[in-house]
Design a protein around this motif. Structure first.
Motif, PDB file in Angstrom:
ATOM      1  N   ARG A  88      33.965  91.839  33.836  1.00 11.95           N
ATOM      2  CA  ARG A  88      33.598  92.999  33.360  1.00 11.95           C
ATOM      3  C   ARG A  88      34.515  93.677  32.606  1.00 11.95           C
ATOM      4  O   ARG A  88      35.808  93.290  32.835  1.00 11.95           O
TER       5      ARG A  88
ATOM      6  N   GLU B 117      35.293  97.998  30.535  1.00 15.24           N
ATOM      7  CA  GLU B 117      35.093  99.258  30.546  1.00 15.24           C
ATOM      8  C   GLU B 117      35.428  99.758  29.084  1.00 15.24           C
ATOM      9  O   GLU B 117      36.296  99.277  28.433  1.00 15.24           O
TER      10      GLU B 117
ATOM     11  N   ASP C   9      28.916  94.188  31.228  1.00 14.40           N
ATOM     12  CA  ASP C   9      28.937  93.005  32.206  1.00 14.40           C
ATOM     13  C   ASP C   9      28.503  91.835  31.292  1.00 14.40           C
ATOM     14  O   ASP C   9      28.547  91.672  30.182  1.00 14.40           O
TER      15      ASP C   9
ATOM     16  N   GLU D 165      30.373 100.720  30.957  1.00 17.67           N
ATOM     17  CA  GLU D 165      30.983  99.509  31.771  1.00 17.67           C
ATOM     18  C   GLU D 165      30.091  98.198  31.165  1.00 17.67           C
ATOM     19  O   GLU D 165      28.788  98.277  30.988  1.00 17.67           O
TER      20      GLU D 165
END
Length: 367
Positions: free
Chosen positions: A186, A188, A204, A202
């Protein structure tokens, strides 16, 4: 207020039930049941531009030779789509009924795309490759517009990198020469610096990022930092432009834009606030490109949005980003700078603070 049906409510409707949840999202504006009163026509001497699904009630379908056929909701026959054309040229409600009306071309395109990419995934899995991340990537609405051969070529051009948590992939203000996909882990997205930093998103598995700088030919507008150990796939600028940008960014001219505005579309001004305040289109929402990912949650998923900026490059970035998020959106071709003086003056007719988007897609005049 009527809401789109959920995938579970479409599970018996053929071929809608063959589409994934994300593919159905691209049709959500058409998945709202339409009521028909007894005796009301569904179509009469119509063409076959739409596919129909009977949800409740009963219809009388009539063939061109006059032969009637009764269609009752809940029967095996009612699970299948039907359309106006060689088989039926009239359809009437025998009782109060409910139907779905779906654009046939859009439905066929989605079905063809999904089946084609299913073959690609099967081919990769047969060759021993793990494809979970790719399935997530292809579920992105962005890839509904990317031909399968482009996807296949893209996969051969990706450069994998295994990177630790905390690694900074992109820095705000730097030049961009590539974009990235997250195969695992992940990340940000942060805008601003020092005490003014703000986490705006965020990311994924399956996310694409870094494309804004390639589309706009401007410096990176955000910093992207890994928050888990990750495998990242790098795609060079020219491959991105050729394989992804070309089929994804829909552009239109001013006359077509005016037509869509008249049908309920919404202008999005993706320039900076001071540019917007100097002059903007009537009722245009200011959605600066660097804040668009954050502010997009305020947009209505079933509305069409038309993006503009001065040169057309920032609006191309906005269209690419909003397409990833499942919105129907277009860019004004070549931007405001390409408009004749009188057309420009007629479009950019309002000054000042303008309009704000609020939750639920509401729009209000700012103070």
């Amino acid at each position: 207020m009527n809401r789109p049906l959920l995938p579970a409510q479409l599970s018996s409707l053929i071929p809608l039930n063959a589409l994934s949840s994300r593919r159905l999202q691209t049709l959500r504006d058409q998945l709202i049941p339409r009521p028909l009163l007894a005796g009301e026509p569904l179509f009469k001497d119509a063409d076959s531009a739409s596919s129909y699904f009977l949800l409740a009630g009963a219809l009388l379908l009539r063939a061109p030779d006059g032969a009637p056929q009764r269609l009752v909701a809940g029967s095996p026959e009612s699970c299948h789509a039907f359309s106006a054309g060689p088989r039926f040229n009239e359809a009437w409600a025998l009782e109060d009924s409910s139907v779905l009306v779906v654009d046939s071309c859009r439905l066929d395109r989605l079905l063809s795309w999904q089946q084609a990419n299913a073959d690609l995934l099967l081919e990769l899995a047969t060759n021993g490759e793990l494809t979970d991340w790719l399935e997530d990537l292809l579920e992105n609405p962005l890839f509904a517009k990317v031909p399968t051969e482009n996807v296949r070529t893209m996969l051969s051009r990706l450069q994998p990198m295994d990177l630790p948590s905390g690694y900074v992939l992109l820095r705000e203000g730097e030049a961009g020469d590539c974009c990235y996909f997250l195969k695992s882990g992940r990340a940000e997205v942060i805008v601003g610096s020092d005490s003014d930093q703000q986490v705006v998103a965020e990311l994924d598995v399956g996310a694409c990022f870094g494309e804004e700088a390639l589309l706009s030919e401007r410096p990176r507008n955000a910093t992207v930092t890994l928050i888990e150990d990750a495998r990242v796939l790098r795609l060079a600028r020219q491959d991105f432009v050729t394989l992804l940008r070309a089929p994804v960014v829909d552009e239109l001219d001013f006359e077509h834009a005016k037509q869509l505005i008249g049908e309920g579309a919404q202008w999005l001004d993706v320039r900076f606030l001071d540019e917007y305040q100097r002059g903007h289109a009537a009722q245009a929402l200011n959605m600066p490109l660097h804040l668009l990912r954050l502010k997009s949650r305020l947009l209505k998923p079933d509305r069409t949005y038309l993006c503009y900026c001065d040169s057309g490059k920032r609006s191309a970035s906005a269209v690419f980003l909003l397409t990833q998020l499942g919105f129907t959106t277009f860019a004004l071709r070549d931007g405001l700078d390409a408009l004749p003086a009188d057309t420009y003056a007629g479009l950019i007719s309002e000054k000042g603070c303008g309009y704000l988007a609020r939750s639920g897609g509401r729009t209000e005049v700012s103070g």
